[in-house]
Write an enzyme that holds these catalytic residues in place. Structure first.
Site, PDB file in Angstrom:
ATOM      1  CB  CYS A 140      -0.951  -0.001   1.193  1.00 25.99           C
ATOM      2  SG  CYS A 140      -0.111   0.128   2.784  1.00 25.99           S
ATOM      3  CB  THR A 141       0.231   4.861   0.023  1.00 30.88           C
ATOM      4  OG1 THR A 141      -0.807   4.720  -0.940  1.00 30.88           O
ATOM      5  CG2 THR A 141       1.037   6.121  -0.289  1.00 30.88           C
TER       6      THR A 141
END
Length: 267
Positions: A140-141
């Site tokens: 994810c980010t």
């Protein structure tokens, strides 16, 4: 826990970060540093939430039980080889929303077609064929969504699962572009909109009607009108909505002509 992003000159942000580390329990905070041509935020926001990034699974407690993770260098080696050190084939599972993945992701990463993170539990369990064959690497980010998703899968009996330490941003910071398996840009939740390798600013901008990212070329689309619509939202808003947006842009222009700032983030 605490999740924060600071934007400002070097001296002020370092002072603020050290002040945060002085808070009991936050001594081991580690920053991700990237550069911006301008201040990425125009106002201070502090929110207290029962859950950072809602998953609707209260039994998942990342602060109490850390999920297994790998660093960027290890992930890159596994991606290049196609398997881990034990010869188990790997599969990257991108836990972000689809509009983020459309901007960029790892080569051949799995897209669950999420519109919000709370959809993850239901959608991921429908992919049992992948969960049973591969070692799963959740990404994810910044690391929150993939750590929560890894804990969730472990709780469902999936043993071969890790998440990427520091998230995609750490990978883009540490892995040179010529060696990277990343394709495209990474969406970020600030005025930069997207970043690339070495966390340099990407080309994306925001449509101020729907707040979705667009490229400069998208402004040439027949359905684009600054602050009013883009090709992604034109058919999703009514004529009344568009008239409101036009009035908003008119007031912004009038304020700018007077040397005033009318609204933050809509210029």
């Amino acid at each position: 826990g605490i999740n924060l992003t600071l934007s400002g000159n070097t001296s002020s942000t370092e002072q603020m970060f050290e002040a945060c580390k002085a808070i009991p329990g936050l001594e081991n905070l580690r920053p991700k540093i990237s550069w911006s041509s301008d201040c990425a935020f125009q106002q201070l926001k502090v929110k207290i939430k029962p859950e950072i990034i809602k998953m609707d699974c209260p039994e998942i407690q990342p602060g109490k039980e850390k999920a297994p993770r790998i660093d960027s260098l290890t992930l890159q080696k596994w991606l290049k080889d196609g398997f881990d050190e034990n010869g188990i084939p790997i599969k990257v599972l991108d836990t972000r929303n689809s509009f983020e993945i459309a901007m960029g992701s790892f080569h051949q990463a799995v897209d669950l077609k999420l519109t919000k993170f709370s959809e993850f539990p239901k959608k991921v369990l429908s992919m049992k064929h992948i969960l049973q064959v591969y070692r799963i690497i959740n990404v994810c980010t910044g690391g929150i969504r993939c750590e929560k998703s890894t804990n969730y899968l472990l709780g469902k009996g999936v043993k071969e699962v890790h998440h990427l330490k520091g998230g995609i941003l750490k990978y883009l910071e540490e892995i040179p572009e010529e060696q990277s398996s990343w394709e495209g840009d990474c969406f970020v939740f600030d005025a930069r909109v997207s970043v690339r390798h070495e966390l340099s600013e990407g080309l994306h901008q925001l449509c101020y009607a729907c707040r979705h990212p667009i490229l400069p070329k998208d402004q040439n689309h027949s359905k684009y009108e600054h602050g009013v619509s883009c090709h992604q939202c034109f058919d999703k808003t009514s004529d009344y909505d568009k008239s409101r947006f036009r009035e908003r842009q008119k007031q912004i222009k009038l304020a700018r002509d007077r040397g005033e700032k009318h609204m933050v983030g809509y210029d």
